[in-house]
Design a protein around this motif. Structure first.
Motif, PDB file in Angstrom:
ATOM      1  N   CYS A 132     -12.711 -50.898 -36.741  1.00 42.70           N
ATOM      2  CA  CYS A 132     -11.395 -50.428 -36.696  1.00 42.70           C
ATOM      3  C   CYS A 132     -10.130 -49.397 -37.690  1.00 42.70           C
ATOM      4  O   CYS A 132      -9.994 -48.637 -38.046  1.00 42.70           O
ATOM      5  CB  CYS A 132     -11.465 -49.327 -34.961  1.00 42.70           C
ATOM      6  SG  CYS A 132     -12.920 -49.012 -34.141  1.00 42.70           S
ATOM      7  N   SER A 148     -12.114 -45.875 -28.925  1.00 42.30           N
ATOM      8  CA  SER A 148     -12.467 -44.808 -27.904  1.00 42.30           C
ATOM      9  C   SER A 148     -13.201 -43.752 -28.669  1.00 42.30           C
ATOM     10  O   SER A 148     -14.111 -43.513 -28.174  1.00 42.30           O
ATOM     11  CB  SER A 148     -11.282 -44.005 -28.003  1.00 42.30           C
ATOM     12  OG  SER A 148     -11.807 -43.073 -26.864  1.00 42.30           O
ATOM     13  N   THR A 149     -13.280 -43.508 -29.469  1.00 44.49           N
ATOM     14  CA  THR A 149     -14.040 -42.635 -30.360  1.00 44.49           C
ATOM     15  C   THR A 149     -15.076 -43.492 -30.916  1.00 44.49           C
ATOM     16  O   THR A 149     -16.429 -42.254 -30.636  1.00 44.49           O
ATOM     17  CB  THR A 149     -13.619 -42.120 -31.751  1.00 44.49           C
ATOM     18  OG1 THR A 149     -11.968 -41.104 -31.237  1.00 44.49           O
ATOM     19  CG2 THR A 149     -14.242 -40.936 -32.410  1.00 44.49           C
ATOM     20  N   ALA A 150     -15.056 -44.558 -31.132  1.00 41.33           N
ATOM     21  CA  ALA A 150     -16.372 -45.174 -31.754  1.00 41.33           C
ATOM     22  C   ALA A 150     -17.753 -45.844 -30.306  1.00 41.33           C
ATOM     23  O   ALA A 150     -18.716 -45.321 -30.772  1.00 41.33           O
ATOM     24  CB  ALA A 150     -15.727 -46.520 -32.167  1.00 41.33           C
ATOM     25  N   THR A 151     -16.224 -46.036 -29.307  1.00 43.70           N
ATOM     26  CA  THR A 151     -17.231 -46.471 -28.323  1.00 43.70           C
ATOM     27  C   THR A 151     -17.466 -45.081 -27.236  1.00 43.70           C
ATOM     28  O   THR A 151     -18.382 -45.276 -26.040  1.00 43.70           O
ATOM     29  CB  THR A 151     -16.632 -47.233 -27.283  1.00 43.70           C
ATOM     30  OG1 THR A 151     -15.746 -47.100 -26.495  1.00 43.70           O
ATOM     31  CG2 THR A 151     -16.705 -48.974 -28.579  1.00 43.70           C
ATOM     32  N   LYS A 152     -16.871 -44.079 -27.174  1.00 46.00           N
ATOM     33  CA  LYS A 152     -17.262 -43.195 -26.805  1.00 46.00           C
ATOM     34  C   LYS A 152     -16.262 -43.587 -25.011  1.00 46.00           C
ATOM     35  O   LYS A 152     -16.489 -43.167 -23.218  1.00 46.00           O
ATOM     36  CB  LYS A 152     -18.452 -42.107 -26.425  1.00 46.00           C
ATOM     37  CG  LYS A 152     -18.822 -42.054 -26.940  1.00 46.00           C
ATOM     38  CD  LYS A 152     -20.165 -41.369 -27.289  1.00 46.00           C
ATOM     39  CE  LYS A 152     -20.616 -40.451 -28.437  1.00 46.00           C
ATOM     40  NZ  LYS A 152     -19.725 -39.668 -29.727  1.00 46.00           N
ATOM     41  N   ARG A 197      -7.008 -45.229 -30.331  1.00 48.86           N
ATOM     42  CA  ARG A 197      -8.022 -43.775 -30.426  1.00 48.86           C
ATOM     43  C   ARG A 197      -9.334 -43.892 -31.740  1.00 48.86           C
ATOM     44  O   ARG A 197     -10.487 -43.853 -31.290  1.00 48.86           O
ATOM     45  CB  ARG A 197      -7.836 -42.743 -31.109  1.00 48.86           C
ATOM     46  CG  ARG A 197      -8.243 -41.647 -31.887  1.00 48.86           C
ATOM     47  CD  ARG A 197      -6.821 -40.342 -32.139  1.00 48.86           C
ATOM     48  NE  ARG A 197      -6.105 -40.219 -31.055  1.00 48.86           N
ATOM     49  CZ  ARG A 197      -4.834 -40.158 -30.830  1.00 48.86           C
ATOM     50  NH1 ARG A 197      -3.664 -40.174 -32.076  1.00 48.86           N
ATOM     51  NH2 ARG A 197      -3.632 -39.381 -29.755  1.00 48.86           N
ATOM     52  N   ALA A 198      -9.151 -45.135 -32.016  1.00 43.15           N
ATOM     53  CA  ALA A 198     -10.246 -45.419 -33.182  1.00 43.15           C
ATOM     54  C   ALA A 198     -11.472 -45.364 -31.778  1.00 43.15           C
ATOM     55  O   ALA A 198     -12.732 -45.792 -32.910  1.00 43.15           O
ATOM     56  CB  ALA A 198     -10.298 -46.294 -34.450  1.00 43.15           C
ATOM     57  N   LYS A 252     -12.746 -44.254 -22.461  1.00 44.47           N
ATOM     58  CA  LYS A 252     -11.426 -43.114 -22.472  1.00 44.47           C
ATOM     59  C   LYS A 252     -10.700 -44.261 -22.349  1.00 44.47           C
ATOM     60  O   LYS A 252     -10.630 -45.662 -22.554  1.00 44.47           O
ATOM     61  CB  LYS A 252     -11.557 -42.886 -20.574  1.00 44.47           C
ATOM     62  CG  LYS A 252     -12.833 -41.995 -20.238  1.00 44.47           C
ATOM     63  CD  LYS A 252     -12.269 -40.380 -20.584  1.00 44.47           C
ATOM     64  CE  LYS A 252     -13.159 -39.478 -20.185  1.00 44.47           C
ATOM     65  NZ  LYS A 252     -13.391 -38.165 -20.722  1.00 44.47           N
TER      66      LYS A 252
END
Length: 83
Positions: free
Chosen positions: A15, A33-37, A30-31, A39
């Motif tokens: 990331c 979180s987006t990659a793993t979904k 944020r990166a 929270k």
């Protein structure tokens, strides 16, 4: 999503690399979180642990709140020819 510590460290490195090789913790959070979904709330401590582990392993370094990927050339002490 359950990740082993080594997998999580690798994901953090990827990331940071994806955003240009350096980033503050908030961007890394944020990166990932987006990659793993996952929270944000569930990631904060894991990110902190992974960053600390990567610093100990000399894979990244922190300066002024930003984390930087160390490159092979970063580990040289300047003993090479500089003609």
């Amino acid at each position: 999503m359950s990740l082993r510590k080594s997998d999580f460290c690798q994901l953090v490195i990827q990331c940071v690399d994806a955003v240009g090789g350096s980033a503050p913790k908030s961007v890394i959070l944020r990166a990932v979180s987006t990659a793993t979904k996952i929270k944000f709330r569930g990631l904060d401590r894991k990110i902190e642990d992974a960053l600390n582990e990567l610093i100990v392993q000399c894979m990244i370094h922190e300066h002024d709140g930003n984390y930087y990927i160390k490159h092979a050339s970063d580990s040289h002490s300047g003993n090479e020819d500089s003609d």
